[in-house]
Design a protein around this motif. Structure first.
Motif, PDB file in Angstrom:
ATOM      1  N   ARG A 139     -89.990 -30.994  -4.482  1.00  0.00           N
ATOM      2  CA  ARG A 139     -88.844 -30.604  -3.657  1.00  0.00           C
ATOM      3  C   ARG A 139     -88.005 -29.542  -4.369  1.00  0.00           C
ATOM      4  N   ARG A 140     -87.806 -29.700  -5.675  1.00  0.00           N
ATOM      5  CA  ARG A 140     -87.016 -28.736  -6.419  1.00  0.00           C
ATOM      6  C   ARG A 140     -87.711 -27.378  -6.470  1.00  0.00           C
ATOM      7  N   LEU A 141     -89.028 -27.376  -6.643  1.00  0.00           N
ATOM      8  CA  LEU A 141     -89.762 -26.106  -6.665  1.00  0.00           C
ATOM      9  C   LEU A 141     -89.708 -25.411  -5.309  1.00  0.00           C
ATOM     10  N   GLN A 142     -89.738 -26.191  -4.215  1.00  0.00           N
ATOM     11  CA  GLN A 142     -89.615 -25.596  -2.886  1.00  0.00           C
ATOM     12  C   GLN A 142     -88.245 -24.942  -2.706  1.00  0.00           C
ATOM     13  N   LEU A 143     -87.216 -25.610  -3.220  1.00  0.00           N
ATOM     14  CA  LEU A 143     -85.876 -25.033  -3.152  1.00  0.00           C
ATOM     15  C   LEU A 143     -85.803 -23.708  -3.899  1.00  0.00           C
ATOM     16  N   LEU A 144     -86.391 -23.681  -5.107  1.00  0.00           N
ATOM     17  CA  LEU A 144     -86.345 -22.463  -5.927  1.00  0.00           C
ATOM     18  C   LEU A 144     -87.077 -21.311  -5.250  1.00  0.00           C
ATOM     19  N   LEU A 145     -88.158 -21.634  -4.541  1.00  0.00           N
ATOM     20  CA  LEU A 145     -88.976 -20.591  -3.937  1.00  0.00           C
ATOM     21  C   LEU A 145     -88.411 -20.077  -2.614  1.00  0.00           C
ATOM     22  N   PHE A 146     -87.819 -20.962  -1.823  1.00  0.00           N
ATOM     23  CA  PHE A 146     -87.524 -20.605  -0.438  1.00  0.00           C
ATOM     24  C   PHE A 146     -86.045 -20.632  -0.048  1.00  0.00           C
ATOM     25  N   LYS A 147     -85.155 -21.071  -0.918  1.00  0.00           N
ATOM     26  CA  LYS A 147     -83.747 -21.185  -0.543  1.00  0.00           C
ATOM     27  C   LYS A 147     -82.880 -20.291  -1.425  1.00  0.00           C
ATOM     28  N   ASP A 148     -81.758 -19.837  -0.864  1.00  0.00           N
ATOM     29  CA  ASP A 148     -80.822 -19.042  -1.648  1.00  0.00           C
ATOM     30  C   ASP A 148     -80.035 -19.969  -2.580  1.00  0.00           C
ATOM     31  N   ALA A 149     -79.307 -19.357  -3.510  1.00  0.00           N
ATOM     32  CA  ALA A 149     -78.644 -20.133  -4.569  1.00  0.00           C
ATOM     33  C   ALA A 149     -77.629 -21.133  -4.014  1.00  0.00           C
ATOM     34  N   LYS A 150     -76.884 -20.731  -2.992  1.00  0.00           N
ATOM     35  CA  LYS A 150     -75.872 -21.640  -2.436  1.00  0.00           C
ATOM     36  C   LYS A 150     -76.520 -22.846  -1.774  1.00  0.00           C
ATOM     37  N   THR A 151     -77.593 -22.611  -1.038  1.00  0.00           N
ATOM     38  CA  THR A 151     -78.312 -23.721  -0.409  1.00  0.00           C
ATOM     39  C   THR A 151     -78.912 -24.637  -1.459  1.00  0.00           C
ATOM     40  N   ARG A 152     -79.434 -24.051  -2.539  1.00  0.00           N
ATOM     41  CA  ARG A 152     -79.987 -24.864  -3.622  1.00  0.00           C
ATOM     42  C   ARG A 152     -78.910 -25.755  -4.229  1.00  0.00           C
ATOM     43  N   ARG A 193     -74.936 -19.567 -15.123  1.00  0.00           N
ATOM     44  CA  ARG A 193     -73.706 -20.355 -15.136  1.00  0.00           C
ATOM     45  C   ARG A 193     -72.551 -19.623 -14.433  1.00  0.00           C
ATOM     46  N   PRO A 194     -72.357 -18.303 -14.645  1.00  0.00           N
ATOM     47  CA  PRO A 194     -71.299 -17.605 -13.902  1.00  0.00           C
ATOM     48  C   PRO A 194     -71.492 -17.682 -12.383  1.00  0.00           C
ATOM     49  N   THR A 195     -72.749 -17.544 -11.935  1.00  0.00           N
ATOM     50  CA  THR A 195     -73.022 -17.646 -10.503  1.00  0.00           C
ATOM     51  C   THR A 195     -72.711 -19.048  -9.992  1.00  0.00           C
ATOM     52  N   LEU A 196     -73.061 -20.053 -10.777  1.00  0.00           N
ATOM     53  CA  LEU A 196     -72.756 -21.431 -10.383  1.00  0.00           C
ATOM     54  C   LEU A 196     -71.253 -21.619 -10.222  1.00  0.00           C
ATOM     55  N   ASN A 197     -70.469 -21.095 -11.156  1.00  0.00           N
ATOM     56  CA  ASN A 197     -69.014 -21.206 -11.072  1.00  0.00           C
ATOM     57  C   ASN A 197     -68.477 -20.569  -9.797  1.00  0.00           C
ATOM     58  N   ILE A 198     -69.019 -19.418  -9.448  1.00  0.00           N
ATOM     59  CA  ILE A 198     -68.604 -18.732  -8.218  1.00  0.00           C
ATOM     60  C   ILE A 198     -68.915 -19.601  -7.003  1.00  0.00           C
ATOM     61  N   LEU A 199     -70.121 -20.166  -6.965  1.00  0.00           N
ATOM     62  CA  LEU A 199     -70.536 -20.990  -5.826  1.00  0.00           C
ATOM     63  C   LEU A 199     -69.702 -22.263  -5.714  1.00  0.00           C
ATOM     64  N   LEU A 200     -69.440 -22.904  -6.866  1.00  0.00           N
ATOM     65  CA  LEU A 200     -68.622 -24.114  -6.844  1.00  0.00           C
ATOM     66  C   LEU A 200     -67.217 -23.812  -6.323  1.00  0.00           C
ATOM     67  N   ASN A 201     -66.665 -22.695  -6.756  1.00  0.00           N
ATOM     68  CA  ASN A 201     -65.322 -22.330  -6.313  1.00  0.00           C
ATOM     69  C   ASN A 201     -65.297 -21.925  -4.829  1.00  0.00           C
ATOM     70  N   GLU A 202     -66.381 -21.338  -4.347  1.00  0.00           N
ATOM     71  CA  GLU A 202     -66.479 -21.041  -2.919  1.00  0.00           C
ATOM     72  C   GLU A 202     -66.459 -22.332  -2.106  1.00  0.00           C
ATOM     73  N   LEU A 203     -67.232 -23.333  -2.549  1.00  0.00           N
ATOM     74  CA  LEU A 203     -67.258 -24.623  -1.853  1.00  0.00           C
ATOM     75  C   LEU A 203     -65.902 -25.314  -1.937  1.00  0.00           C
ATOM     76  N   LYS A 204     -65.226 -25.122  -3.060  1.00  0.00           N
ATOM     77  CA  LYS A 204     -63.884 -25.703  -3.205  1.00  0.00           C
ATOM     78  C   LYS A 204     -62.908 -25.040  -2.237  1.00  0.00           C
ATOM     79  N   GLU A 205     -62.958 -23.718  -2.133  1.00  0.00           N
ATOM     80  CA  GLU A 205     -62.071 -22.994  -1.220  1.00  0.00           C
ATOM     81  C   GLU A 205     -62.358 -23.371   0.235  1.00  0.00           C
ATOM     82  N   GLN A 206     -63.612 -23.684   0.526  1.00  0.00           N
ATOM     83  CA  GLN A 206     -63.992 -24.099   1.878  1.00  0.00           C
ATOM     84  C   GLN A 206     -63.691 -25.577   2.140  1.00  0.00           C
ATOM     85  N   LYS A 207     -63.071 -26.228   1.131  1.00  0.00           N
ATOM     86  CA  LYS A 207     -62.693 -27.647   1.215  1.00  0.00           C
ATOM     87  C   LYS A 207     -63.900 -28.557   1.418  1.00  0.00           C
ATOM     88  N   VAL A 208     -65.028 -28.125   0.857  1.00  0.00           N
ATOM     89  CA  VAL A 208     -66.236 -28.960   0.887  1.00  0.00           C
ATOM     90  C   VAL A 208     -66.241 -29.916  -0.297  1.00  0.00           C
TER      91      VAL A 208
END
Length: 223
Positions: A139-152, A193-208
């Motif tokens: 499942r993790r390999l499928q995510l890496l191959l077919f999903k964007d970073a935010k979806t992963r 790690r910088p990209t992860l921080n950006i994504l986490l903060n995006e989800l935080k701003e979206q109140k997810v």
């Protein structure tokens, strides 16, 4: 078989009678590893399986161009090196301690095979653990191959919630107390790690979500 009590001690299997295991407690030693120590390398002989008493272990391999690919990050009570049980003769991956104080229980493959022959229930449980890990890796390999970073990231958070989450009675939020650092999570979802921080903060701003160092709160969706 002096190390087999450990299966019961971490509540992984609880398949053997305690009186068969207690006698091994005082005589068994664990192998200690510091951060960045390797437990085994690719191409090493595969003649043992391992259980984590404490700490964290990274499982991965290097691609042809030298890039590190992280397959899993494991914590207390988890089994690794299990392909040796299935007949693997040399390692196809490395295992590395990523905690400053990691303690490992080693069990010889011949001992495992003896136990599995003599205990059908234990054998079935081992194969279920192996099957579950293979499905999770697929499942993790499928995510890496077919999903964007935010979806992963979102799907990884769902996985964390299943493994470590519980309900907050007051708000209905899902609270996750997990053992991973942000670097661990970035490695597992195949991003920086910088990209992860950006994504986490995006989800935080979206109140997810709300998040801190070791806690992630998945907020209840509004009706």
């Amino acid at each position: 078989m002096k190390s087999l009590w450990f299966f019961d001690d971490v509540n992984l299997f609880k398949l053997l009678c305690p009186h068969k295991l207690n006698g091994y407690r005082n005589s068994h030693d664990f192998d200690a590893y510091k951060k960045k120590d390797y437990i085994y390398f690719e191409e090493d002989s595969a003649n043992k399986v391992y259980l984590i008493e404490k700490g964290k272990v990274k499982i991965g391999y290097y691609s042809d161009d030298g890039e590190e690919v992280v397959k899993a990050i494991l914590t207390r009570g988890e089994l690794f090196g299990e392909n040796a049980i299935l007949g693997e003769s040399v390692r196809g991956e490395f295992a590395q301690s990523i905690d400053k104080d990691t303690s490992i229980c080693q069990i010889g493959v011949s001992t495992m095979h003896d136990l599995m022959r003599n205990n059908q229930t234990f054998s079935l449980k081992i194969y279920k653990v192996i099957g579950f890990k293979l499905k999770k890796l697929e499942r993790r390999l499928q995510l890496l191959l077919f999903k964007d970073a935010k979806t992963r990231l979102v799907e990884f958070l769902d996985e964390l919630c299943a493994d470590y989450g519980y309900d907050c009675e007051k708000t209905g939020d899902k609270i996750i107390h997990h053992p991973y650092t942000q670097k661990d999570i970035a490695s597992l979802i195949g991003t920086s790690r910088p990209t992860l921080n950006i994504l986490l903060n995006e989800l935080k701003e979206q109140k997810v979500i709300e998040f801190s160092r070791k806690e992630i709160r998945i907020r209840q969706k509004s009706a």
